[in-house]
Design an enzyme around this catalytic site. Sequence first.
Site, mmCIF file in Angstrom:
data_model
loop_
_atom_site.group_PDB
_atom_site.id
_atom_site.type_symbol
_atom_site.label_atom_id
_atom_site.label_comp_id
_atom_site.label_asym_id
_atom_site.label_seq_id
_atom_site.Cartn_x
_atom_site.Cartn_y
_atom_site.Cartn_z
ATOM 1 C CG ASP A 172 -7.323 30.360 30.738
ATOM 2 O OD1 ASP A 172 -8.558 30.446 30.737
ATOM 3 O OD2 ASP A 172 -6.579 31.288 31.090
ATOM 4 C CG ASP A 190 -2.956 23.935 16.580
ATOM 5 O OD1 ASP A 190 -3.673 23.401 17.456
ATOM 6 O OD2 ASP A 190 -3.423 24.491 15.565
ATOM 7 C CD1 TRP A 217 -4.156 30.492 34.813
ATOM 8 C CD2 TRP A 217 -5.060 28.548 34.162
ATOM 9 N NE1 TRP A 217 -5.510 30.655 34.782
ATOM 10 C CE2 TRP A 217 -6.088 29.489 34.382
ATOM 11 C CE3 TRP A 217 -5.381 27.271 33.735
ATOM 12 C CZ2 TRP A 217 -7.438 29.156 34.195
ATOM 13 C CZ3 TRP A 217 -6.724 26.940 33.555
ATOM 14 C CH2 TRP A 217 -7.744 27.878 33.782
ATOM 15 N N GLY A 261 1.772 32.415 30.854
ATOM 16 C CA GLY A 261 2.393 31.540 31.857
ATOM 17 C C GLY A 261 1.866 31.725 33.271
ATOM 18 C CE LYS A 289 -10.683 31.197 28.184
ATOM 19 N NZ LYS A 289 -9.821 32.336 28.566
ATOM 20 C CG ASP A 348 -0.300 29.584 24.142
ATOM 21 O OD1 ASP A 348 -1.179 29.742 25.012
ATOM 22 O OD2 ASP A 348 -0.319 30.222 23.050
HETATM 23 C C1 LIG Z 1 -6.351 33.260 27.847
HETATM 24 S S1 LIG Z 1 -4.841 32.699 27.170
HETATM 25 C C2 LIG Z 1 -4.202 31.686 28.428
HETATM 26 C C3 LIG Z 1 -3.682 32.432 29.634
HETATM 27 C C4 LIG Z 1 -2.930 31.492 30.582
HETATM 28 N N1 LIG Z 1 -3.835 30.565 31.246
HETATM 29 C C5 LIG Z 1 -2.175 32.248 31.654
HETATM 30 O O1 LIG Z 1 -2.570 32.209 32.799
HETATM 31 O O2 LIG Z 1 -1.151 32.861 31.342
HETATM 32 C C6 LIG Z 1 -5.370 31.569 25.957
HETATM 33 C C7 LIG Z 1 -4.252 30.978 25.115
HETATM 34 O O3 LIG Z 1 -4.758 29.918 24.298
HETATM 35 C C8 LIG Z 1 -3.835 29.780 23.210
HETATM 36 N N2 LIG Z 1 -4.338 28.938 22.136
HETATM 37 C C9 LIG Z 1 -5.378 29.182 21.301
HETATM 38 N N3 LIG Z 1 -5.527 28.182 20.409
HETATM 39 C C10 LIG Z 1 -4.557 27.264 20.691
HETATM 40 C C11 LIG Z 1 -4.186 26.003 20.127
HETATM 41 N N4 LIG Z 1 -4.865 25.477 19.091
HETATM 42 N N5 LIG Z 1 -3.137 25.334 20.673
HETATM 43 C C12 LIG Z 1 -2.462 25.849 21.723
HETATM 44 N N6 LIG Z 1 -2.763 27.040 22.300
HETATM 45 C C13 LIG Z 1 -3.791 27.741 21.786
HETATM 46 C C14 LIG Z 1 -3.628 31.234 22.790
HETATM 47 O O4 LIG Z 1 -2.439 31.374 22.035
HETATM 48 C C15 LIG Z 1 -3.608 31.962 24.134
HETATM 49 O O5 LIG Z 1 -2.307 32.266 24.542
#
Ligand SMILES: C[S@@+](CC[C@H](N)C(=O)[O-])C[C@H]1O[C@@H](n2cnc3c(N)ncnc32)[C@H](O)[C@@H]1O
Length: 245
Positions: free
Chosen positions: A116, A91, A57, A55, A156, A75
């Site tokens: 991200d 998802d 961002w 959370g 990203k 997420d």
């Molecule tokens: C690097 S983290 C994000 C950090 C976030 N921007 C923050 O500042 O707190 C990447 C996130 O992408 C999510 N993610 C990966 N595949 C996903 C999908 N298909 N749908 C939704 N979220 C996904 C992961 O669960 C993970 O929590």
Amino acid sequence: MADHWIENHKRDSWRRQAKASGYRARSAFKLLQIQKRFKLIREGDVVLDVGCHPGGWAQVAVELVGDEGVVIGVDLDPCQPVEGATLLVGDITEDLTQDRILEELDERPINTIISDISPDITGKWDVDQTVAMTLVADVFDFSMKLLCKGGSFTSKLFQGIGVEELIKAVKPYFSEVKRFSPDASRNSSSEVYLVCRNFMPWKMNKGVNIRKTYESLLEPKLSGSEIDDGPEEVYSSFKVRRKRE
Ligand SMILES: C[S@@+](CC[C@H](N)C(=O)[O-])C[C@H]1O[C@@H](n2cnc3c(N)ncnc32)[C@H](O)[C@@H]1O
């Protein structure tokens, strides 16, 4: 060894700053630095935050959009609530999740998409790279059509094969597409964000499919029909996560 120590030290310093400032993750500083450079999020904006856990961002986005703005996050993992944001679990590639996002948007166009997203990794670099880049293309396909004229999309990127092809696939729809590496990201994994500004919806016809375009641009490279200049230098930017049992 010295470089490694310096990188770890920098990372710890961002972590300490995140804790002191009340942000949940050091990634918050990446968005702040992207914002400082590109001024993507404005007061009153509707923002979609893809891959929002834990959370960080979303916290930054809520501050930037103010009381009149809207922040919707999504997420796979549930987040602790962020006041002023609606954080969904699901998802992003699944219809059910996409329908929930559309419901929350209630026909409002999105001003800014921030993603991200990082998939779980298997440890096999080539597989992970393909999955990650395809996921980014899927995020474009779902959300780009919800962007307002002049809107922005920041994601990203996973350095390595496919970056140039993805950029080529999305470039026709934005007047500016740039790569940016925030200081808070400059660690050994060399993380990069793709910042696409000024969306031009009139350039999109109904059949636009970023993933298909991306895959067809990549095909010659994968089938080896392109002349290879030698091994490409590759950096992994994945967050290492254990696969859930
Ligand atoms: C690097 S983290 C994000 C950090 C976030 N921007 C923050 O500042 O707190 C990447 C996130 O992408 C999510 N993610 C990966 N595949 C996903 C999908 N298909 N749908 C939704 N979220 C996904 C992961 O669960 C993970 O929590």
